[in-house]
Scaffold this motif. Sequence first.
Motif, short mmCIF file in Angstrom:
data_model
loop_
_atom_site.label_atom_id
_atom_site.label_comp_id
_atom_site.label_asym_id
_atom_site.label_seq_id
_atom_site.Cartn_x
_atom_site.Cartn_y
_atom_site.Cartn_z
N ARG A 32 -34.70 92.24 8.03
CA ARG A 32 -33.28 92.63 7.90
C ARG A 32 -32.48 91.39 7.53
O ARG A 32 -32.45 90.42 8.30
CB ARG A 32 -32.84 93.21 9.26
CG ARG A 32 -31.42 93.64 9.41
CD ARG A 32 -30.94 94.76 8.51
NE ARG A 32 -31.78 95.89 8.19
CZ ARG A 32 -31.77 97.08 8.80
NH1 ARG A 32 -31.01 97.28 9.84
NH2 ARG A 32 -32.52 98.07 8.37
N GLY A 41 -25.75 72.82 5.46
CA GLY A 41 -26.05 71.85 4.42
C GLY A 41 -27.55 71.80 4.20
O GLY A 41 -28.33 71.99 5.13
N ARG A 87 -24.78 80.83 4.13
CA ARG A 87 -26.15 81.28 4.40
C ARG A 87 -26.38 82.75 4.04
O ARG A 87 -27.49 83.13 3.67
CB ARG A 87 -26.51 81.02 5.86
CG ARG A 87 -26.99 79.61 6.14
CD ARG A 87 -28.31 79.31 5.44
NE ARG A 87 -29.35 80.26 5.78
CZ ARG A 87 -30.14 80.17 6.83
NH1 ARG A 87 -30.03 79.14 7.63
NH2 ARG A 87 -31.07 81.08 7.09
N MET A 280 -33.62 74.16 7.47
CA MET A 280 -34.14 74.88 6.30
C MET A 280 -35.30 74.12 5.67
O MET A 280 -36.21 74.72 5.12
CB MET A 280 -33.03 75.14 5.30
CG MET A 280 -32.21 76.36 5.71
SD MET A 280 -31.04 76.80 4.44
CE MET A 280 -29.71 75.70 4.86
#
Length: 445
Positions: A32, A41, A87, A280
């Motif tokens: 989802r 960042g 995001r 990330m």
Amino acid sequence: MNPLLILGAGPAASLLAIALARHDMPVLLIGRPRTAPAVEGLSQRVVEALKQLGCHEALALLGPRWHRVSSWNAQEVEMNGEFVVDRVAFDAALLRDVKAAGVELHDGLVRELERGEDGGWCVRWEDGEGRLQRTEAALLAECRGHTAPKMAPDRCAGPTLVSLGRTFDGARPQPRTTFIESFPSGWAWGGVDPQGRAHIQVVVQPASVAAVGGDLDLAHAAALAQLTRLPRRFGMQLKPAGTTRARGIQAALRGGVVGDGYLRVGDAAYTCDPLSGHGMFEAASGAIAAVPVINTLLRRPAQTAVAQRYLRERIETVFASRVEAARQHYAAETHWSDEPFWRQVTQPPVASSLARASVAAATFATRPVVEDGFIVERRVVVSAEHPRGVRFIDGIDLGRLDELLQAGAPAGPSDIGHHLHAPADAVARALRWLQAQSLTTRVGH
Ligand SMILES: Cc1cc2nc3c(=O)[nH]c(=O)nc-3n(C[C@H](O)[C@H](O)[C@H](O)COP(=O)(O)OP(=O)(O)OC[C@H]3O[C@@H](n4cnc5c(N)ncnc54)[C@H](O)[C@@H]3O)c2cc1C
């Protein structure tokens, strides 16, 4: 039954799906997509991973790199820039890249995982229309972020902090820049663009929010009032564009990061302090590292234990180094070291949970390594500095070199190089490296 099912719809899930598809592995993804807004960042290293995996939609979203200024321990330093993304938009772009890579993808909210009698998984999930669906899979890649259900108690968990983020208009227009600034009860990260739109996140202890009765806007304003440099940069005319949003922060290493029929990738495996701005990157590098593990689990099941060990050790080592890097970065700020926030974040992690067999001196040992897309066991040099081992120096396989030396055959670097089909100067450098580790007495020149 599907051979592999990825759960989640964030960077870890998407990049793992794309990386596997690029290696011709059959993948199904159920997740989802994120809806909660967040500004984050990302570093050049994430961009390199996106390029490596051909994520054109995500790359197109990035725009130019933002200038980055850090004010830490009363020193203002201009650092490598970063890319700033919304995001929700970034994750959506990555999912378009997943589709473009030919991966079968379902928008679904995973409700329940069940183990079948054959050892496989039955996943019950709700599709976009709210209908309950059922999917079977032999192997699960758990990428549902830090809220993914735990398989075992956490191995290590740092203090709980809270990030308060708020967007403003009316900042002094300037080239896209991000700022970091420490202050007595925490630190702040802010970004400002040429239109004067600014986003400011402050990271504080939950007690700072409790002190103002849990009012997030008040807590954010109280933190802003402690900043000196950032307001000078942003100007004093900030007008809130929306309310303050809170996000919990805790560096944590999950227990059971890999096991019978499953593995965890990204925040589902471990979370870092966002001070590093690496979340990330960890998701991207973890996804890329998981590919040979999954390849081994699916195509060489006899090597399951080796593949699992590789992933578990990688996760533990990377987590431990990120925790220590964050602690050292916090410790480098000495102006508020007596304040509760700074006392807490400079504590070493609970030692027992991260305890590793310490390697007294460098030695040869057999460890799992990546070779030709699979995890295999090879002889490497392990040391305190390199607990997972060093296999090659200058392209020379140290295990093979050691075998030759033990057999006592060739004399100097050029003879050894002849044997190994490698240049003599590379052999010489590998010999000197072994010598420095006290692993040979042969002279490398
Ligand atoms: C305050 C804060 C600031 C941060 N700032 C930065 C930064 O500046 N730079 C940076 O690189 N990192 C930053 N991070 C870290 C970064 O957000 C994470 O490390 C990164 O998002 C991890 O990616 P992931 O795919 O593992 O998990 P996530 O991004 O959390 O993705 C998980 C996905 O799973 C989906 N999902 C969850 N449950 C279900 C379910 N039941 N069924 C289906 N799908 C589900 C979610 O909707 C989501 O799409 C920050 C973190 C915090 C808390």
